[in-house]
Motif scaffolding. Structure first.
Motif, PDB file in Angstrom:
ATOM      1  N   VAL A 231      47.417  43.303  49.218  1.00  0.00           N
ATOM      2  CA  VAL A 231      46.713  42.374  50.061  1.00  0.00           C
ATOM      3  C   VAL A 231      45.364  42.220  49.228  1.00  0.00           C
ATOM      4  O   VAL A 231      44.773  43.368  48.688  1.00  0.00           O
ATOM      5  N   LEU A 232      44.855  41.043  48.962  1.00  0.00           N
ATOM      6  CA  LEU A 232      43.484  40.817  48.301  1.00  0.00           C
ATOM      7  C   LEU A 232      42.674  39.723  48.920  1.00  0.00           C
ATOM      8  O   LEU A 232      43.282  38.726  49.356  1.00  0.00           O
ATOM      9  N   SER A 233      41.533  39.950  48.764  1.00  0.00           N
ATOM     10  CA  SER A 233      40.476  38.895  49.241  1.00  0.00           C
ATOM     11  C   SER A 233      39.512  38.716  48.164  1.00  0.00           C
ATOM     12  O   SER A 233      38.680  39.521  47.799  1.00  0.00           O
ATOM     13  N   ASN A 234      39.366  37.363  47.847  1.00  0.00           N
ATOM     14  CA  ASN A 234      38.319  36.860  46.816  1.00  0.00           C
ATOM     15  C   ASN A 234      37.239  36.772  47.639  1.00  0.00           C
ATOM     16  O   ASN A 234      37.285  35.932  48.621  1.00  0.00           O
ATOM     17  N   ILE A 235      35.800  37.109  47.321  1.00  0.00           N
ATOM     18  CA  ILE A 235      34.848  36.782  47.895  1.00  0.00           C
ATOM     19  C   ILE A 235      33.677  36.345  46.938  1.00  0.00           C
ATOM     20  O   ILE A 235      33.283  36.897  45.749  1.00  0.00           O
ATOM     21  N   GLY A 236      33.300  35.197  47.213  1.00  0.00           N
ATOM     22  CA  GLY A 236      32.184  34.615  46.411  1.00  0.00           C
ATOM     23  C   GLY A 236      32.635  34.025  45.072  1.00  0.00           C
ATOM     24  O   GLY A 236      33.325  34.073  44.752  1.00  0.00           O
ATOM     25  N   ILE A 237      31.384  33.622  44.349  1.00  0.00           N
ATOM     26  CA  ILE A 237      31.381  33.017  43.007  1.00  0.00           C
ATOM     27  C   ILE A 237      32.347  34.166  42.047  1.00  0.00           C
ATOM     28  O   ILE A 237      33.315  33.835  41.462  1.00  0.00           O
ATOM     29  N   ASP A 238      31.841  35.469  41.907  1.00  0.00           N
ATOM     30  CA  ASP A 238      32.340  36.498  40.926  1.00  0.00           C
ATOM     31  C   ASP A 238      33.762  36.725  41.527  1.00  0.00           C
ATOM     32  O   ASP A 238      34.513  37.127  40.426  1.00  0.00           O
ATOM     33  N   GLY A 239      34.029  36.713  42.758  1.00  0.00           N
ATOM     34  CA  GLY A 239      35.397  37.042  43.263  1.00  0.00           C
ATOM     35  C   GLY A 239      36.468  35.890  43.015  1.00  0.00           C
ATOM     36  O   GLY A 239      37.327  36.295  43.165  1.00  0.00           O
ATOM     37  N   GLY A 240      35.840  34.977  42.554  1.00  0.00           N
ATOM     38  CA  GLY A 240      36.783  33.964  42.362  1.00  0.00           C
ATOM     39  C   GLY A 240      37.363  32.945  43.690  1.00  0.00           C
ATOM     40  O   GLY A 240      38.174  32.338  43.453  1.00  0.00           O
ATOM     41  N   GLN A 241      36.490  33.093  44.637  1.00  0.00           N
ATOM     42  CA  GLN A 241      36.970  32.264  45.739  1.00  0.00           C
ATOM     43  C   GLN A 241      36.817  30.770  45.845  1.00  0.00           C
ATOM     44  O   GLN A 241      35.823  30.265  45.615  1.00  0.00           O
ATOM     45  N   GLU A 242      37.877  30.028  46.314  1.00  0.00           N
ATOM     46  CA  GLU A 242      37.818  28.595  46.144  1.00  0.00           C
ATOM     47  C   GLU A 242      37.666  28.155  47.520  1.00  0.00           C
ATOM     48  O   GLU A 242      36.938  26.912  47.450  1.00  0.00           O
ATOM     49  N   VAL A 243      38.408  28.631  48.664  1.00  0.00           N
ATOM     50  CA  VAL A 243      38.017  28.119  50.030  1.00  0.00           C
ATOM     51  C   VAL A 243      37.287  28.944  50.693  1.00  0.00           C
ATOM     52  O   VAL A 243      37.691  30.287  50.933  1.00  0.00           O
ATOM     53  N   PRO A 244      36.258  28.448  51.183  1.00  0.00           N
ATOM     54  CA  PRO A 244      35.033  29.276  51.580  1.00  0.00           C
ATOM     55  C   PRO A 244      35.454  29.127  53.190  1.00  0.00           C
ATOM     56  O   PRO A 244      34.541  29.223  54.255  1.00  0.00           O
ATOM     57  N   HIS A 245      36.762  29.825  53.468  1.00  0.00           N
ATOM     58  CA  HIS A 245      36.756  30.613  55.122  1.00  0.00           C
ATOM     59  C   HIS A 245      37.688  31.633  54.634  1.00  0.00           C
ATOM     60  O   HIS A 245      38.778  31.695  53.935  1.00  0.00           O
TER      61      HIS A 245
END
Ligand code: 5GP
Length: 118
Positions: A88-102
């Motif tokens: 299980v993984l969750s990307n958070i913000g810019i450094d986390g590499g999140q592409e979809v902001p939900h």
């Protein structure tokens, strides 16, 4: 940062864009990632308008937090990956590499997932 009501997952939640649904409850929706990175690649999202895990933990109700966490186990059970394990993984913000902001958790399984971070 304010929640963008036009992000792709908001559109999926409103039924404006289709998804391959795996699991749904009052608080959670899970569906297959459109671009799977592993044999099984699911996404688990809360139905509420939360940008990322920080935003969620600061603003969601206890029941939303509990149900979101339990949703992951429900998905693993539905996908029959509980026994062999999964990631299980969750990307958070810019450094986390999140592409979809939900807020979303990626659930990877069905094979050995390999290196934790590349
Ligand atoms: P992030 O980089 O934000 O953690 O992950 C976003 C994920 O959403 C990516 O794995 C991407 O493939 C997935 N995705 C983007 N657009 C869509 C879509 O329209 N439908 C589905 N099912 N997944 C999507």
């Amino acid at each position: 940062m304010t929640y963008d009501k036009n992000n792709i997952f908001a559109k999926i939640l409103r039924g404006e864009i289709p998804c391959k649904k795996i699991y749904e409850s009052k608080y959670v929706l899970a569906f297959y990632d459109i671009n799977p990175q592993k044999k099984i690649h699911a996404l688990v999202i809360p139905k509420g308008e939360y940008i990322d895990l920080e935003h969620f933990n600061q603003n969601a109700s206890d029941v939303e937090i509990i149900e979101f966490s339990k949703g992951i186990s429900e998905v693993a059970k539905k996908l029959k990956i509980s026994g062999n394990g999964y990631r299980v993984l969750s990307n958070i913000g810019i450094d986390g590499g999140q592409e979809v902001p939900h807020l979303h958790y990626h659930v990877f399984g069905g094979e050995k997932i390999g290196k934790m971070v590349s």
